[in-house]
Write a protein that holds these residues in place. Sequence first.
Motif, PDB file in Angstrom:
ATOM      1  N   TYR A 106       8.951  -1.817  -8.163  1.00  0.00           N
ATOM      2  CA  TYR A 106       8.029  -1.134  -9.078  1.00  0.00           C
ATOM      3  C   TYR A 106       7.390  -2.118 -10.054  1.00  0.00           C
ATOM      4  CZ  TYR A 106       6.170   2.762 -11.794  1.00  0.00           C
ATOM      5  OH  TYR A 106       5.332   3.650 -12.419  1.00  0.00           O
ATOM      6  N   PHE A 107       8.216  -2.952 -10.657  1.00  0.00           N
ATOM      7  CA  PHE A 107       7.682  -3.876 -11.650  1.00  0.00           C
ATOM      8  C   PHE A 107       6.978  -5.062 -11.004  1.00  0.00           C
ATOM      9  CE2 PHE A 107      10.363  -1.278 -14.254  1.00  0.00           C
ATOM     10  CZ  PHE A 107       9.668  -1.225 -15.453  1.00  0.00           C
ATOM     11  N   TYR A 108       7.327  -5.348  -9.769  1.00  0.00           N
ATOM     12  CA  TYR A 108       6.558  -6.355  -9.019  1.00  0.00           C
ATOM     13  C   TYR A 108       5.137  -5.853  -8.795  1.00  0.00           C
ATOM     14  CZ  TYR A 108       4.806  -9.010  -5.034  1.00  0.00           C
ATOM     15  OH  TYR A 108       4.023  -9.767  -4.199  1.00  0.00           O
ATOM     16  N   MET A 109       5.015  -4.578  -8.426  1.00  0.00           N
ATOM     17  CA  MET A 109       3.685  -4.006  -8.207  1.00  0.00           C
ATOM     18  C   MET A 109       2.895  -3.935  -9.521  1.00  0.00           C
ATOM     19  SD  MET A 109       3.438  -3.696  -5.027  1.00  0.00           S
ATOM     20  CE  MET A 109       1.811  -2.956  -5.084  1.00  0.00           C
ATOM     21  N   LEU A 110       3.572  -3.668 -10.616  1.00  0.00           N
ATOM     22  CA  LEU A 110       2.881  -3.666 -11.915  1.00  0.00           C
ATOM     23  C   LEU A 110       2.342  -5.055 -12.240  1.00  0.00           C
ATOM     24  CD1 LEU A 110       5.063  -1.410 -14.269  1.00  0.00           C
ATOM     25  CD2 LEU A 110       2.955  -0.822 -13.059  1.00  0.00           C
ATOM     26  N   SER A 111       3.081  -6.088 -11.861  1.00  0.00           N
ATOM     27  CA  SER A 111       2.608  -7.451 -12.109  1.00  0.00           C
ATOM     28  C   SER A 111       1.381  -7.759 -11.245  1.00  0.00           C
ATOM     29  CB  SER A 111       3.722  -8.467 -11.832  1.00  0.00           C
ATOM     30  OG  SER A 111       4.000  -8.580 -10.448  1.00  0.00           O
ATOM     31  N   LEU A 112       1.346  -7.236 -10.027  1.00  0.00           N
ATOM     32  CA  LEU A 112       0.170  -7.438  -9.168  1.00  0.00           C
ATOM     33  C   LEU A 112      -1.042  -6.712  -9.738  1.00  0.00           C
ATOM     34  CD1 LEU A 112       1.561  -7.119  -5.508  1.00  0.00           C
ATOM     35  CD2 LEU A 112       1.172  -9.176  -6.872  1.00  0.00           C
ATOM     36  N   ILE A 113      -0.818  -5.513 -10.253  1.00  0.00           N
ATOM     37  CA  ILE A 113      -1.896  -4.744 -10.870  1.00  0.00           C
ATOM     38  C   ILE A 113      -2.436  -5.481 -12.093  1.00  0.00           C
ATOM     39  CG2 ILE A 113      -2.419  -2.618 -12.145  1.00  0.00           C
ATOM     40  CD1 ILE A 113      -0.429  -1.194 -10.245  1.00  0.00           C
ATOM     41  N   ALA A 114      -1.524  -6.053 -12.886  1.00  0.00           N
ATOM     42  CA  ALA A 114      -1.935  -6.807 -14.072  1.00  0.00           C
ATOM     43  C   ALA A 114      -2.797  -8.008 -13.685  1.00  0.00           C
ATOM     44  CB  ALA A 114      -0.703  -7.268 -14.851  1.00  0.00           C
ATOM     45  N   GLN A 115      -2.465  -8.631 -12.560  1.00  0.00           N
ATOM     46  CA  GLN A 115      -3.258  -9.766 -12.086  1.00  0.00           C
ATOM     47  C   GLN A 115      -4.666  -9.325 -11.704  1.00  0.00           C
ATOM     48  OE1 GLN A 115      -1.272 -11.952  -8.939  1.00  0.00           O
ATOM     49  NE2 GLN A 115       0.665 -11.954 -10.044  1.00  0.00           N
ATOM     50  N   ILE A 116      -4.748  -8.181 -11.057  1.00  0.00           N
ATOM     51  CA  ILE A 116      -6.066  -7.648 -10.679  1.00  0.00           C
ATOM     52  C   ILE A 116      -6.879  -7.345 -11.930  1.00  0.00           C
ATOM     53  CG2 ILE A 116      -7.281  -5.726  -9.564  1.00  0.00           C
ATOM     54  CD1 ILE A 116      -4.857  -5.466  -7.688  1.00  0.00           C
ATOM     55  N   LYS A 117      -6.234  -6.697 -12.891  1.00  0.00           N
ATOM     56  CA  LYS A 117      -6.930  -6.338 -14.129  1.00  0.00           C
ATOM     57  C   LYS A 117      -7.394  -7.568 -14.901  1.00  0.00           C
ATOM     58  CE  LYS A 117      -6.615  -3.148 -18.017  1.00  0.00           C
ATOM     59  NZ  LYS A 117      -5.788  -2.126 -18.702  1.00  0.00           N
ATOM     60  N   SER A 118      -6.561  -8.597 -14.942  1.00  0.00           N
ATOM     61  CA  SER A 118      -6.914  -9.812 -15.687  1.00  0.00           C
ATOM     62  C   SER A 118      -8.083 -10.555 -15.046  1.00  0.00           C
ATOM     63  CB  SER A 118      -5.699 -10.732 -15.811  1.00  0.00           C
ATOM     64  OG  SER A 118      -5.299 -11.220 -14.555  1.00  0.00           O
ATOM     65  N   SER A 119      -8.329 -10.299 -13.751  1.00  0.00           N
ATOM     66  CA  SER A 119      -9.448 -10.964 -13.077  1.00  0.00           C
ATOM     67  C   SER A 119     -10.794 -10.477 -13.606  1.00  0.00           C
ATOM     68  CB  SER A 119      -9.362 -10.730 -11.560  1.00  0.00           C
ATOM     69  OG  SER A 119      -9.623  -9.382 -11.220  1.00  0.00           O
ATOM     70  N   TYR A 120     -10.791  -9.366 -14.329  1.00  0.00           N
ATOM     71  CA  TYR A 120     -12.024  -8.830 -14.918  1.00  0.00           C
ATOM     72  C   TYR A 120     -12.297  -9.424 -16.298  1.00  0.00           C
ATOM     73  CZ  TYR A 120     -12.235  -5.238 -11.286  1.00  0.00           C
ATOM     74  OH  TYR A 120     -12.336  -4.584 -10.078  1.00  0.00           O
ATOM     75  N   ASN A 125       0.825  -1.210   0.000  1.00  0.00           N
ATOM     76  CA  ASN A 125       0.000   0.000   0.000  1.00  0.00           C
ATOM     77  C   ASN A 125       0.860   1.262   0.000  1.00  0.00           C
ATOM     78  OD1 ASN A 125      -2.425  -1.387  -0.064  1.00  0.00           O
ATOM     79  ND2 ASN A 125      -2.708  -1.352   2.153  1.00  0.00           N
ATOM     80  N   ALA A 126       1.979   1.197   0.726  1.00  0.00           N
ATOM     81  CA  ALA A 126       2.891   2.339   0.755  1.00  0.00           C
ATOM     82  C   ALA A 126       3.518   2.562  -0.619  1.00  0.00           C
ATOM     83  CB  ALA A 126       3.976   2.107   1.807  1.00  0.00           C
ATOM     84  N   ILE A 127       3.871   1.469  -1.278  1.00  0.00           N
ATOM     85  CA  ILE A 127       4.446   1.564  -2.629  1.00  0.00           C
ATOM     86  C   ILE A 127       3.403   2.114  -3.602  1.00  0.00           C
ATOM     87  CG2 ILE A 127       5.393   0.267  -4.573  1.00  0.00           C
ATOM     88  CD1 ILE A 127       6.606  -1.683  -2.531  1.00  0.00           C
ATOM     89  N   LEU A 128       2.180   1.595  -3.528  1.00  0.00           N
ATOM     90  CA  LEU A 128       1.108   2.071  -4.409  1.00  0.00           C
ATOM     91  C   LEU A 128       0.859   3.562  -4.230  1.00  0.00           C
ATOM     92  CD1 LEU A 128      -1.559  -0.789  -4.219  1.00  0.00           C
ATOM     93  CD2 LEU A 128      -0.228  -0.107  -6.214  1.00  0.00           C
ATOM     94  N   LYS A 129       0.876   4.005  -2.986  1.00  0.00           N
ATOM     95  CA  LYS A 129       0.664   5.428  -2.703  1.00  0.00           C
ATOM     96  C   LYS A 129       1.722   6.274  -3.392  1.00  0.00           C
ATOM     97  CE  LYS A 129       0.389   8.741   1.128  1.00  0.00           C
ATOM     98  NZ  LYS A 129       0.483   8.910   2.614  1.00  0.00           N
ATOM     99  N   GLU A 130       2.968   5.819  -3.347  1.00  0.00           N
ATOM    100  CA  GLU A 130       4.059   6.546  -3.994  1.00  0.00           C
ATOM    101  C   GLU A 130       3.930   6.479  -5.518  1.00  0.00           C
ATOM    102  OE1 GLU A 130       7.654   8.849  -3.932  1.00  0.00           O
ATOM    103  OE2 GLU A 130       6.045   8.443  -2.489  1.00  0.00           O
ATOM    104  N   MET A 131       3.524   5.342  -6.038  1.00  0.00           N
ATOM    105  CA  MET A 131       3.349   5.187  -7.480  1.00  0.00           C
ATOM    106  C   MET A 131       2.209   6.045  -8.008  1.00  0.00           C
ATOM    107  SD  MET A 131       3.907   1.031  -7.831  1.00  0.00           S
ATOM    108  CE  MET A 131       3.671   0.955  -9.620  1.00  0.00           C
ATOM    109  N   MET A 132       1.221   6.318  -7.161  1.00  0.00           N
ATOM    110  CA  MET A 132       0.081   7.133  -7.573  1.00  0.00           C
ATOM    111  C   MET A 132       0.455   8.602  -7.745  1.00  0.00           C
ATOM    112  SD  MET A 132      -2.891   5.550  -5.113  1.00  0.00           S
ATOM    113  CE  MET A 132      -3.889   7.051  -5.236  1.00  0.00           C
ATOM    114  N   THR A 133       1.488   9.030  -7.045  1.00  0.00           N
ATOM    115  CA  THR A 133       1.828  10.454  -7.045  1.00  0.00           C
ATOM    116  C   THR A 133       3.123  10.791  -7.771  1.00  0.00           C
ATOM    117  OG1 THR A 133       2.812  10.135  -4.846  1.00  0.00           O
ATOM    118  CG2 THR A 133       0.554  10.945  -4.920  1.00  0.00           C
TER     119      THR A 133
END
Length: 199
Positions: free
Chosen positions: A60-74, A19-27
Motif C-alpha cells: 500500500y505504501f509502496y504504491m503511495l510512493s509511486l503516486i507521489a512520484q507521478i504527482k511530483s512530475s507536475y 494496476n490490480a493494487i491500484l484498482k483495489e485502492m480505488m474502491t
Amino acid sequence: MPTSRYFNLKETKKKTIENAILKEMMTHSFEHINISNIVNDASISRGSFYQYFKNKHDFYFYMLSLIAQIKSSYIDFNYLENANISFINKIKHILDASIQFSKENAHIVEIGLRLYASTHNDIKQYFEASNKDMANLLIQWLQSDKTYQHIKEKESIVYYISNSLVYFTQYALKYHSIDQLESNFKWFIKILDGGLKHV
C-alpha cells in the motif's frame, strides 16, 4: 517496500500487479483492502504475492510512493527554489500542479478519497508526516519572501493555509468535483494574497 524478487520481475508483470493494487485502492480504504481481489485481478497466486510483499502495509505504501512520484512530475522544482519567486506564486504553482495532476489522473484521485476516509493509525501518521513536510516548506518560503517579513506569527499563518488546503481538497474529493477544487484554490489564492498584506 517490495522484496527484491518483485523488482526482478519483468516490467509488464509488475505493471499488471500494480494496476490490480491500484484498482483495489480505488474502491477500498486501507482497512478494507482485500488481497484476494488483487491476486485474482493480477492472475497470480496468493503465495506469489507474499513473495513480493510482506504484508498489506508494504504494497500500500509502496504504491503511495509511486503516486507521489507521478504527482511530483507536475511540479517545477527549479521554479520553487528560485528565491525571486513570491510566496504566493509558489503556492499557486503547487495548487496548479495539483489540479493538472487531478485532471489527468482521475483514477488516482479516487484513492485520495479513500485515504481521507481511513481511520487507520498508519494512514493518520502518513498524513501527519505529509502535512508537517508541507508546513516546513511553507515556513521556508514565507521567511524568504521579503514582502512578508513584517509577519510575526508565521507559524500561525502556515497552520491556517495548510488546514484550509486540506479542507478544500477533502470537500472536492467528497463531491467528486475537480472543477470545484480548482475554483476553491483560485478563490483561496486571491484571499490569501490580499489578506497577508494586511496581517
